[in-house]
Design a protein around this motif. Structure first.
Motif, PDB file in Angstrom:
ATOM      1  N   HIS A  46      48.434  50.144  35.873  1.00 45.62           N
ATOM      2  CA  HIS A  46      49.319  50.578  35.155  1.00 45.62           C
ATOM      3  C   HIS A  46      49.818  51.803  34.570  1.00 45.62           C
ATOM      4  O   HIS A  46      48.948  52.403  33.964  1.00 45.62           O
ATOM      5  CB  HIS A  46      48.484  49.449  33.847  1.00 45.62           C
ATOM      6  N   LEU A  47      50.765  52.001  34.898  1.00 43.71           N
ATOM      7  CA  LEU A  47      51.309  53.736  34.037  1.00 43.71           C
ATOM      8  C   LEU A  47      51.834  54.131  32.736  1.00 43.71           C
ATOM      9  O   LEU A  47      53.134  53.031  32.847  1.00 43.71           O
ATOM     10  CB  LEU A  47      52.152  54.102  35.734  1.00 43.71           C
ATOM     11  N   HIS A  48      51.296  55.338  32.399  1.00 41.56           N
ATOM     12  CA  HIS A  48      52.362  55.549  31.682  1.00 41.56           C
ATOM     13  C   HIS A  48      53.805  55.959  31.172  1.00 41.56           C
ATOM     14  O   HIS A  48      54.231  56.536  32.183  1.00 41.56           O
ATOM     15  CB  HIS A  48      51.134  56.364  29.908  1.00 41.56           C
ATOM     16  N   VAL A  49      54.496  55.223  30.322  1.00 41.58           N
ATOM     17  CA  VAL A  49      55.810  55.807  30.164  1.00 41.58           C
ATOM     18  C   VAL A  49      56.659  56.239  29.206  1.00 41.58           C
ATOM     19  O   VAL A  49      56.001  55.256  27.864  1.00 41.58           O
ATOM     20  CB  VAL A  49      56.659  54.938  31.181  1.00 41.58           C
ATOM     21  N   PRO A  50      56.737  57.084  28.673  1.00 41.18           N
ATOM     22  CA  PRO A  50      57.631  57.199  27.137  1.00 41.18           C
ATOM     23  C   PRO A  50      58.000  55.677  26.673  1.00 41.18           C
ATOM     24  O   PRO A  50      58.049  55.585  25.343  1.00 41.18           O
ATOM     25  CB  PRO A  50      58.351  58.460  26.793  1.00 41.18           C
ATOM     26  N   VAL A  51      58.978  55.397  26.979  1.00 35.39           N
ATOM     27  CA  VAL A  51      60.296  54.039  26.426  1.00 35.39           C
ATOM     28  C   VAL A  51      60.125  53.479  28.057  1.00 35.39           C
ATOM     29  O   VAL A  51      60.868  53.313  29.150  1.00 35.39           O
ATOM     30  CB  VAL A  51      61.094  54.987  26.343  1.00 35.39           C
ATOM     31  N   LEU A  52      60.396  52.570  28.250  1.00 30.47           N
ATOM     32  CA  LEU A  52      59.220  51.492  28.661  1.00 30.47           C
ATOM     33  C   LEU A  52      61.413  50.885  29.125  1.00 30.47           C
ATOM     34  O   LEU A  52      61.601  51.164  30.751  1.00 30.47           O
ATOM     35  CB  LEU A  52      59.397  49.531  28.294  1.00 30.47           C
ATOM     36  N   GLU A  53      61.992  50.531  28.525  1.00 32.41           N
ATOM     37  CA  GLU A  53      63.608  50.134  29.404  1.00 32.41           C
ATOM     38  C   GLU A  53      63.725  50.916  30.155  1.00 32.41           C
ATOM     39  O   GLU A  53      64.971  50.508  31.207  1.00 32.41           O
ATOM     40  CB  GLU A  53      64.480  49.539  28.239  1.00 32.41           C
ATOM     41  N   SER A  92      48.242  46.652  21.389  1.00 29.81           N
ATOM     42  CA  SER A  92      48.524  48.393  21.820  1.00 29.81           C
ATOM     43  C   SER A  92      49.327  49.144  22.116  1.00 29.81           C
ATOM     44  O   SER A  92      49.874  50.529  22.187  1.00 29.81           O
ATOM     45  CB  SER A  92      47.538  48.807  22.940  1.00 29.81           C
ATOM     46  N   GLY A  93      50.422  48.320  22.518  1.00 28.26           N
ATOM     47  CA  GLY A  93      51.757  48.918  23.299  1.00 28.26           C
ATOM     48  C   GLY A  93      52.317  47.347  23.696  1.00 28.26           C
ATOM     49  O   GLY A  93      52.100  46.313  23.145  1.00 28.26           O
ATOM     50  N   ARG A  94      53.100  48.167  24.722  1.00 28.90           N
ATOM     51  CA  ARG A  94      54.244  46.697  25.593  1.00 28.90           C
ATOM     52  C   ARG A  94      53.899  47.106  27.099  1.00 28.90           C
ATOM     53  O   ARG A  94      54.174  48.484  26.923  1.00 28.90           O
ATOM     54  CB  ARG A  94      55.674  46.620  24.977  1.00 28.90           C
ATOM     55  N   PHE A  95      53.973  45.819  28.255  1.00 27.57           N
ATOM     56  CA  PHE A  95      54.093  46.832  29.613  1.00 27.57           C
ATOM     57  C   PHE A  95      55.205  45.538  30.274  1.00 27.57           C
ATOM     58  O   PHE A  95      55.457  44.353  29.468  1.00 27.57           O
ATOM     59  CB  PHE A  95      52.578  46.203  29.954  1.00 27.57           C
ATOM     60  N   ALA A  96      54.893  45.826  31.208  1.00 24.80           N
ATOM     61  CA  ALA A  96      56.155  44.986  32.313  1.00 24.80           C
ATOM     62  C   ALA A  96      55.238  45.338  33.562  1.00 24.80           C
ATOM     63  O   ALA A  96      55.181  46.404  33.670  1.00 24.80           O
ATOM     64  CB  ALA A  96      57.429  45.582  32.263  1.00 24.80           C
ATOM     65  N   TYR A  97      55.695  44.140  34.347  1.00 27.08           N
ATOM     66  CA  TYR A  97      55.009  44.567  36.040  1.00 27.08           C
ATOM     67  C   TYR A  97      56.487  44.724  36.287  1.00 27.08           C
ATOM     68  O   TYR A  97      57.722  44.460  36.696  1.00 27.08           O
ATOM     69  CB  TYR A  97      54.610  42.657  36.459  1.00 27.08           C
ATOM     70  N   THR A  98      56.321  45.794  37.577  1.00 26.97           N
ATOM     71  CA  THR A  98      57.457  46.514  38.843  1.00 26.97           C
ATOM     72  C   THR A  98      56.642  46.327  40.113  1.00 26.97           C
ATOM     73  O   THR A  98      55.406  45.964  40.267  1.00 26.97           O
ATOM     74  CB  THR A  98      57.990  47.104  38.560  1.00 26.97           C
ATOM     75  N   ILE A  99      57.113  45.950  41.008  1.00 28.41           N
ATOM     76  CA  ILE A  99      57.154  46.344  42.341  1.00 28.41           C
ATOM     77  C   ILE A  99      57.664  47.698  42.789  1.00 28.41           C
ATOM     78  O   ILE A  99      59.022  47.586  43.090  1.00 28.41           O
ATOM     79  CB  ILE A  99      57.591  44.477  43.714  1.00 28.41           C
ATOM     80  N   ASP A 100      56.645  48.739  43.522  1.00 25.60           N
ATOM     81  CA  ASP A 100      57.382  49.265  44.172  1.00 25.60           C
ATOM     82  C   ASP A 100      57.438  49.332  45.525  1.00 25.60           C
ATOM     83  O   ASP A 100      57.957  47.871  45.951  1.00 25.60           O
ATOM     84  CB  ASP A 100      56.541  50.300  44.824  1.00 25.60           C
ATOM     85  N   PRO A 101      58.368  50.166  46.614  1.00 21.50           N
ATOM     86  CA  PRO A 101      58.793  49.670  47.197  1.00 21.50           C
ATOM     87  C   PRO A 101      58.068  49.300  48.352  1.00 21.50           C
ATOM     88  O   PRO A 101      59.019  48.821  49.200  1.00 21.50           O
ATOM     89  CB  PRO A 101      60.129  51.195  48.192  1.00 21.50           C
ATOM     90  N   ASP A 102      56.742  49.775  48.455  1.00 24.26           N
ATOM     91  CA  ASP A 102      55.865  49.270  49.676  1.00 24.26           C
ATOM     92  C   ASP A 102      55.237  48.107  48.410  1.00 24.26           C
ATOM     93  O   ASP A 102      54.178  47.859  50.011  1.00 24.26           O
ATOM     94  CB  ASP A 102      54.740  50.742  49.243  1.00 24.26           C
ATOM     95  N   ILE A 144      52.784  47.078  40.418  1.00 29.19           N
ATOM     96  CA  ILE A 144      52.503  48.934  39.142  1.00 29.19           C
ATOM     97  C   ILE A 144      53.408  48.351  37.553  1.00 29.19           C
ATOM     98  O   ILE A 144      54.413  47.549  37.585  1.00 29.19           O
ATOM     99  CB  ILE A 144      53.697  50.194  39.517  1.00 29.19           C
ATOM    100  N   GLY A 145      52.247  48.055  37.217  1.00 34.17           N
ATOM    101  CA  GLY A 145      52.286  47.956  35.738  1.00 34.17           C
ATOM    102  C   GLY A 145      53.356  49.229  35.408  1.00 34.17           C
ATOM    103  O   GLY A 145      52.544  50.081  34.781  1.00 34.17           O
ATOM    104  N   LEU A 146      54.157  48.904  33.833  1.00 31.22           N
ATOM    105  CA  LEU A 146      55.070  50.530  33.178  1.00 31.22           C
ATOM    106  C   LEU A 146      54.516  49.862  32.113  1.00 31.22           C
ATOM    107  O   LEU A 146      54.774  49.335  31.250  1.00 31.22           O
ATOM    108  CB  LEU A 146      56.291  50.282  33.240  1.00 31.22           C
ATOM    109  N   PHE A 147      53.750  50.578  31.508  1.00 25.50           N
ATOM    110  CA  PHE A 147      53.132  50.462  29.784  1.00 25.50           C
ATOM    111  C   PHE A 147      53.449  51.997  29.213  1.00 25.50           C
ATOM    112  O   PHE A 147      53.374  52.876  29.127  1.00 25.50           O
ATOM    113  CB  PHE A 147      51.473  50.727  29.348  1.00 25.50           C
ATOM    114  N   GLU A 148      53.845  51.688  27.569  1.00 24.27           N
ATOM    115  CA  GLU A 148      54.423  51.933  26.992  1.00 24.27           C
ATOM    116  C   GLU A 148      53.603  51.792  25.027  1.00 24.27           C
ATOM    117  O   GLU A 148      53.684  50.504  24.838  1.00 24.27           O
ATOM    118  CB  GLU A 148      56.281  51.789  26.149  1.00 24.27           C
TER     119      GLU A 148
END
Length: 136
Positions: free
Chosen positions: A85-92, A114-124, A128-132
């Motif tokens: 899970h990687l931190h991002v300032p604005v999830l959307e 502590s926040g909110r997150f969503a799951y993504t799949i990178d091109p490989d 990868i979770g993105l967490f705000e």
């Protein structure tokens, strides 16, 4: 060598962070640098000084926080395996950038205290979770 188990209730025996480093395998380092730079909104730079080329994930202070890198390797390719899970300032906004850069976004934003997150799949195919973090 014998390792002593500590009582989980003893907070003095717990580390400050459970995760100390992450490594994300990618099939094309330069393409992955472009993808993660776009998604995270911060540039990643290739570093060829060590035994293998890498690209560090951007953090304010690598000596004080949890960091990691991309490296040429063999990704799982199917969204299985460990999810980072990687931190991002604005999830959307980050989810939109992930799709624009060639990744997939799995349905649903998941709120936790502590926040909110969503799951993504990178091109490989890496999961990868993105967490705000919560604001306030």
């Amino acid at each position: 060598m014998t390792e002593t188990m500590t009582n989980p209730a003893d907070a003095t025996a717990l580390p400050d962070d459970a995760l100390v480093w992450c490594e994300i395998p990618v099939s094309d380092l330069d393409a992955a640098i472009a993808y993660y730079s776009a998604v995270l909104g911060n540039p990643l730079e290739r570093n060829d000084e060590g035994p293998n080329p890498v690209a560090m994930l951007p953090v304010k202070s690598p000596m004080d926080g949890v960091a990691g890198h991309l490296y040429p390797g063999k990704p799982a390719g199917d969204g299985t395996g460990v999810t980072v899970h990687l931190h991002v300032p604005v999830l959307e906004a980050a989810l939109e950038r992930a799709m624009e850069a060639g990744g997939r976004v799995l349905p649903g934003i998941i709120p936790i205290p502590s926040g909110r997150f969503a799951y993504t799949i990178d091109p490989d195919g890496n999961s990868i979770g993105l967490f705000e973090y919560s604001k306030g």
